[in-house]
Design an enzyme around this catalytic site. Structure first.
Site, short mmCIF file in Angstrom:
data_model
loop_
_atom_site.label_atom_id
_atom_site.label_comp_id
_atom_site.label_asym_id
_atom_site.label_seq_id
_atom_site.Cartn_x
_atom_site.Cartn_y
_atom_site.Cartn_z
N ASP A 177 0.82 -1.22 0.00
CA ASP A 177 0.00 0.00 0.00
C ASP A 177 0.85 1.26 0.00
O ASP A 177 0.48 2.27 -0.62
CB ASP A 177 -0.93 0.00 1.22
CG ASP A 177 -2.04 -1.03 1.10
OD1 ASP A 177 -2.20 -1.59 0.00
OD2 ASP A 177 -2.72 -1.28 2.10
N ALA A 178 1.97 1.21 0.71
CA ALA A 178 2.81 2.41 0.80
C ALA A 178 3.32 2.83 -0.58
O ALA A 178 3.38 4.03 -0.90
CB ALA A 178 3.99 2.14 1.73
N LYS B 115 -9.33 1.64 10.50
CA LYS B 115 -9.45 1.50 9.05
C LYS B 115 -9.18 0.04 8.72
O LYS B 115 -8.05 -0.42 8.76
CB LYS B 115 -8.46 2.40 8.31
CG LYS B 115 -8.59 2.33 6.79
CD LYS B 115 -7.59 3.24 6.11
CE LYS B 115 -7.78 3.18 4.60
NZ LYS B 115 -7.56 1.82 4.04
N GLU C 122 -17.49 -3.31 5.63
CA GLU C 122 -16.27 -3.97 5.17
C GLU C 122 -16.37 -5.47 5.45
O GLU C 122 -16.70 -5.89 6.56
CB GLU C 122 -15.06 -3.40 5.93
CG GLU C 122 -13.73 -3.69 5.29
CD GLU C 122 -13.28 -2.57 4.36
OE1 GLU C 122 -12.17 -2.66 3.84
OE2 GLU C 122 -14.06 -1.61 4.17
#
Length: 688
Positions: free
Chosen positions: A35-36, A117, A178
């Site tokens: 993700d980074a 999150k 989610e």
């Protein structure tokens, strides 16, 4: 004024990369980068578009969410778009967010609803009259994939809403949430996958996404997916709060939707940052994966006043946890051999403190990954470690490469046992060919050899195999047949009765079929069906072992890769030696040196059989094996294409269906008689 070509090309490269990563992440559930790195690319494109507004076209990745839905699923248009959130990565960005919100609203302080999150898959659930009528993935934010049958299998999702405290149910309600897999369930799934030789999932997010988007909802039902509601989309009629986001979450909880317990309402930037630090500290002990925290202005009227930008709401922010990365140097590359014979290169690192521990090794996955990253021994690298995940080399700092850096070469022999190391066409992994002999593969080889569809040694489980191998009692499957009751009873959790039963089970396994024995050898790419085909075709283990690659490919479903696996296995002297030891220990099977093709004279010629009921002496699997060994096929249901129904006691509906279609019915004796004479006899019903 036109844009410089260099800027256009830079923007095009960023867009192309982001679209590729969107597809891999959102559509294929197989991300290529962490993700980074994705966030870095997105921020670079956003910066370019801020500096050069002409670049900000409607089709830019900065203007959309996710990727297009899979064509395999029907499309669903969301009542309200499912937009993503802007990201923050440091204290300054969170403080700037709070400052922008306060200035836009003209107030001194703002209350925020805060929550973890989740690292899962966003979905929308549509309820009409309180009944779940549709469920969809986020898709591109506007149109998602209809996965209603799969979502219905999640026990956490209510199929019908029940009124609580006299509050009515909205006529229409879209619940946003989610889907994820809890860590314990993820670990359990991967254990089961390993035991049956299936796909092992990389992380809970990929496992959840893959399970939710199965075309067969029966598969989804077996995967233990969780769901947490985090908001609503469209809503019509009374029944939902109109004042605060936190009130909406409380209302969803009263409707029996799972809502995360770690949610809070806090005021001001300092409180946001304190919540974020607290969640980061709790990250390792919570039952779910998360990659940050989410802040939302709690007051719904204030949310409406703040509004949206094209891609995200102005009233909300995702604060990402920092990537757990550090720079170090590769001192060398060692090769480890796994339980399945896979040779995995591992970087030996200059010790570096990252993710709360000192890291000295990091996985390099395979030879292709080393080539792709252009990694050399002596390079400076970026290493990432997140939680308990094995450290990984994320990037190479090529500009710092020393003059004496040297490339890595994968060995052509196993570093543990010395057997040949093979990399088959189409595979990324190099594997040791000494499956029956290699010490690194002993436990896996023994468990497979003893499994139910192989040699069927009841009682030889994982814990016992661990002890037998760790104490050097058993080195190869042949050693099993030398075990005695006294030696087994001395092991932990083994009483004399259990040891006696196990010795008997091992003894019973001496008599088997050629197909089972071939499968039990654990040859790479040779599953149960292929083992049966090989046994039928060659009829003898010696003929199979001597067959060349071309001869092997004459067997149905055996292509070049499978043929290479088989030939490589029998070319390894250590494997041949263990087979001879097994024969010497009394392991035998029926061989037919003059094997006749299944469709030739004396075989069942591909005839279709259906089994039903309980046979007097043959278990279902043994009857299946005998039919298939003679060239027949066993199918699950009766149809006009069925040649025979084999019926035992309590046959059920298949028997009635066979009578209706006038299909010949055999009892066990009739089946054995047919197998004994094949279909040569002129009075055989197969000829009628």
């Amino acid at each position: 004024m036109g844009l410089p070509d260099e800027i256009r090309q830079q923007a095009l490269a960023l867009r192309t990369a982001l679209e590729r990563h969107n597809e891999r992440y959102y559509v294929l559930d197989a991300p290529l980068v962490p993700d980074a790195e994705y966030d870095r690319l997105m921020r670079a494109l956003q910066d370019l578009e801020r500096r050069y507004p002409l670049l900000a076209t409607p089709d830019s990745p900065t203007q959309r969410v996710g990727a297009a839905p899979l064509a395999a699923f029907p499309r669903v248009t969301h009542g309200m778009p499912m937009l993503s959130l802007g990201n923050a990565f440091d204290t300054g960005e969170v403080e700037a967010f709070d400052r922008r919100v306060r200035q836009a609203l003209g107030v001194e302080s703002v209350a925020y609803a805060v929550e973890p999150k989740f690292d899962g898959l966003a979905v929308s659930l549509r309820y009409e009259g309180g009944v779940l009528v549709a469920g969809a993935t986020r898709g591109d934010g506007y149109v998602g994939e209809d996965v209603t049958p799969n979502l219905r299998t999640l026990r956490a999702i209510p199929l019908r809403l029940q009124a609580a405290d006299g509050i009515p149910i909205p006529a229409l309600l879209e619940v946003r949430g989610e889907v994820l897999m809890l860590r314990d369930d993820f670990d359990r799934l991967n254990r089961e996958q390993r035991e049956k030789g299936g796909k092992v999932f990389i992380n809970p997010r990929n496992a959840a996404a893959g399970a939710l988007r199965q075309l067969d909802s029966g598969v989804t039902a077996t995967r233990r997916l969780a769901f947490f509601a985090y908001g609503v989309g469209a809503s019509e009629g009374p029944g939902m709060p109109c004042d605060r986001h936190s009130s909406i979450l409380d209302r969803l909880a009263s409707l029996r939707f799972p809502v995360v317990q770690e949610r809070r309402v806090v005021t001001g930037a300092a409180a946001l940052l304190a919540y974020h630090r607290n969640m980061e500290e709790m990250r390792a002990i919570l039952p779910y994966d998360m990659d940050g925290t989410v802040y939302k202005v709690d007051d719904l009227a204030q949310q409406a006043a703040l509004g949206y930008v094209s891609r995200a709401p102005r009233f909300a922010l995702a604060h990402k946890f920092p990537a757990q990365e550090a720079a170090t140097r590769v001192l060398g590359i060692d090769v480890q051999v796994g339980r399945t014979g896979a040779l995995t290169p591992v970087a030996r690192l200059e010790p570096v403190f990252v993710g709360g521990v000192t890291v000295t090794n990091a996985t390099l996955h395979n030879e292709d990954e080393i080539r792709r990253k252009d990694l050399m021994i002596g390079d400076s690298v970026i290493v990432r470690r997140a939680g308990d995940v094995i450290p990984e080399v994320m990037a190479v700092q090529r500009e710092q490469r020393p003059a004496d850096a040297r490339p890595f070469a994968m060995p052509d022999h196993c570093p543990v046992c010395g057997a040949r190391a093979l990399r088959l066409p189409g595979e990324a992994v190099t594997r040791c060919s000494g499956g029956l002999y290699c010490p690194a593969q002993r436990k896996q080889a023994l468990l497979h050899y003893a499994s139910r569809r192989a040699m069927d040694i009841d009682g030889l489980g994982e814990r016992l195999v661990e002890q037998l191998v760790d104490q050097a009692i058993v080195r190869t499957p042949a050693d099993l047949y030398r075990l005695g009751v006294a030696a087994l009873a001395a092991l932990e959790r083994m009483a004399e009765k259990s040891a006696d039963n196990l010795v008997a089970a091992i003894g019973n396994s001496r008599r088997t079929t050629l197909a089972r024995f071939v499968y039990a050898l654990g040859i790479r790419n040779v599953g149960e069906a292929t083992a049966k085909a090989l046994a039928r075709h060659f009829g003898s283990l010696d003929r199979l072992a001597a067959a060349g690659r071309q001869a092997l490919q004459q067997v149905p479903d055996v292509g070049p890769v499978v043929a290479e696996s088989i030939a490589g296995f029998f070319a390894e002297p250590h494997n041949v030696e263990v087979i001879e030891q097994l024969r010497a220990a009394g392991v035998t099977w029926d061989e037919h040196p003059g094997a006749i093709p299944a469709d030739g004279p004396g075989g069942l010629g591909g005839r279709n059989f259906v089994l039903t009921g309980t046979l007097p002496t043959l278990v279902r699997e043994e009857a299946r094996e005998r039919i298939e060994a003679a060239g027949g096929r066993v199918v699950g249901s009766v149809s006009k294409k069925t040649d025979y129904l084999v019926a035992g006691a309590d046959p059920g509906g298949k028997y009635d269906r066979a009578i209706e279609l006038e299909i010949p019915i055999l009892d066990e004796a009739g089946l054995l008689q047919l197998l004994a004479r094949g279909c040569d006899s002129p009075d055989d019903p197969l000829h009628s």
